[in-house]
Design a protein around this motif. Structure first.
Motif, PDB file in Angstrom:
ATOM      1  N   GLN A  74       0.740  -1.412   0.129  1.00 21.12           N
ATOM      2  CA  GLN A  74      -0.226   0.167  -0.195  1.00 21.12           C
ATOM      3  C   GLN A  74       0.634   1.543   0.333  1.00 21.12           C
ATOM      4  N   SER A  75       1.876   0.918   0.016  1.00 17.69           N
ATOM      5  CA  SER A  75       3.368   2.062  -0.402  1.00 17.69           C
ATOM      6  C   SER A  75       3.193   3.221   0.989  1.00 17.69           C
ATOM      7  N   ILE A 132      -4.990  -0.580   7.079  1.00 20.65           N
ATOM      8  CA  ILE A 132      -4.499  -0.978   5.834  1.00 20.65           C
ATOM      9  C   ILE A 132      -4.864  -1.326   4.873  1.00 20.65           C
ATOM     10  N   GLY A 133      -5.838  -2.138   4.284  1.00 21.35           N
ATOM     11  CA  GLY A 133      -6.891  -2.308   3.507  1.00 21.35           C
ATOM     12  C   GLY A 133      -7.560  -1.348   3.178  1.00 21.35           C
ATOM     13  N   PRO A 153      -3.420   4.500  -1.231  1.00 18.27           N
ATOM     14  CA  PRO A 153      -2.569   4.567  -0.463  1.00 18.27           C
ATOM     15  C   PRO A 153      -1.527   5.832  -0.788  1.00 18.27           C
ATOM     16  N   PRO A 154      -0.546   6.104   0.179  1.00 15.69           N
ATOM     17  CA  PRO A 154      -0.016   7.359  -0.147  1.00 15.69           C
ATOM     18  C   PRO A 154       0.604   7.680  -1.122  1.00 15.69           C
ATOM     19  N   ASP A 155       1.909   7.292  -1.495  1.00  9.65           N
ATOM     20  CA  ASP A 155       2.156   7.584  -2.389  1.00  9.65           C
ATOM     21  C   ASP A 155       1.733   7.579  -3.553  1.00  9.65           C
ATOM     22  N   GLY A 156       0.329   6.987  -4.186  1.00  8.81           N
ATOM     23  CA  GLY A 156      -0.792   7.252  -5.105  1.00  8.81           C
ATOM     24  C   GLY A 156      -1.254   8.149  -5.496  1.00  8.81           C
TER      25      GLY A 156
END
Length: 337
Positions: A286-287, A307-308, A312-315
């Motif tokens: 998930q980054s 998490i699920g 996603p932070p990077d995305g």
């Protein structure tokens, strides 16, 4: 330029907020971050709140929540409204009434945007939400013409195929939105191997069936190929989920990390006997930053859910940069009117 601020709805463990913060944004205040899950709030406070040195977020239910007044309106409202009512992986309860909780959350989101009156908003959810969420948002927020973007987060640096819808509204609908962030080419996609090779100490268990499922196969494709012996098949309930007992491939992005589910849904390593992934490995897909320094709060099930459910932070980072430009362009157009 003043630091751009946001009101965060359905903040969860802070995935979307963390991506925005990495691009120079800040929450308007701790009391403008809304999340009802206490374990997710604890994770948020241990990481996001601590990183930007703001006070602790307090668990709050969005239903009936009244945004505290701010001296200056925030630039944006952001959030990923809950997807179980819209997702293909939704529960039996959600399937029986797919518009119940999901549409209530969309309604509450629209109510808060109308009260806060940011320059822009950005909301994230599964692509299947568009059929019902977009008409409701458009009706409830007539001052915010909405543009939708269908994206796959692997096109924006996440080592996972995660197809989602972004809803972007600009107050007054003034001007034209700048071109959206360009996706990276497939040969630059981050892979499951890239992400998992950075995680130390995987101790997940490999179910007996996984010795018969090669990387890239799942229960259904391996069964059709005759790879699974009958004595193993007889012990498995044949769920129709397309990623049921699916094994990752090292040189490709992972499939979507989910928030819950029993045996067959844990995601399975491309090596190491096809063992189930750990929460640390799911977080890498998930980054999220590695743990430590990132600290997850709650038990295994609660952490898996955080998490699920996360964006996603990077995305989301390229979109956070882009939203600053969109808001700036909108404000200039409003000044000229």
């Amino acid at each position: 330029m003043r630091i751009p601020t946001f009101v965060s709805l359905f903040a969860g463990a802070g995935g979307m907020d963390w991506g925005f913060i990495q691009e120079g944004w800040l929450p308007a205040s701790p009391s403008h971050v809304v999340e009802c899950d206490a374990t997710a709030v604890a994770t948020y406070n241990a990481n996001v709140s601590a990183a930007v040195m703001m006070g602790d977020v307090v668990p709050a239910d969005i239903r009936g929540w009244v945004p505290p007044p701010l001296p200056v309106p925030p630039l944006a409202v952001i959030g990923g409204f809950p997807c179980p009512s819209f997702s293909r992986a939704r529960s039996a309860v959600a399937r029986s009434n797919p518009l119940s909780s999901g549409m209530e959350m969309v309604e509450e989101t629209a109510r808060i945007i109308a009260v806060v009156r940011p320059t822009v908003f950005m909301l994230e959810c599964v692509q299947q939400s568009r059929r019902h969420a977009l008409p409701l948002l458009s009706i409830r927020l007539p001052d915010y013409p909405i543009t939708t973007y269908e994206i796959d987060f692997c096109d924006y640096g996440v080592p996972q195929h995660r197809r989602r819808m972004l809803y972007v509204g600009v107050r007054g609908g003034v001007g034209v939105l700048p071109p959206p962030p360009a996706p990276i080419p497939p040969y630059e996609w981050r892979t499951a191997g890239d992400a998992l090779s950075c995680v130390v100490g995987g101790v997940g268990v490999a179910p007996p069936i996984m010795q018969f499922i090669p990387p890239g196969y799942n229960y259904h494709t391996a069964r059709r190929a005759g790879l699974i012996p009958e004595h193993i098949l007889s012990t498995i309930h044949p769920y129709r989920m397309e990623t049921y007992y699916q094994r990752l491939v090292a040189d490709k992005p992972a499939y979507t990390v989910c928030a819950s589910g029993g045996g067959g849904s844990y995601m399975y390593h491309y090596a190491e006997g096809g063992r189930a992934l750990t929460n640390e490995e799911r977080a890498a897909l998930q980054s999220f930053p590695p743990s430590p320094p990132w600290r997850w709060c709650g038990g295994k099930t609660a952490v898996r859910r955080q998490i699920g459910n996360a964006v996603p932070p990077d995305g989301i980072r390229p979109w956070a940069r882009w939203l600053v430009e969109a808001a700036s362009q909108a404000r200039k157009s409003m000044t000229l009117l």
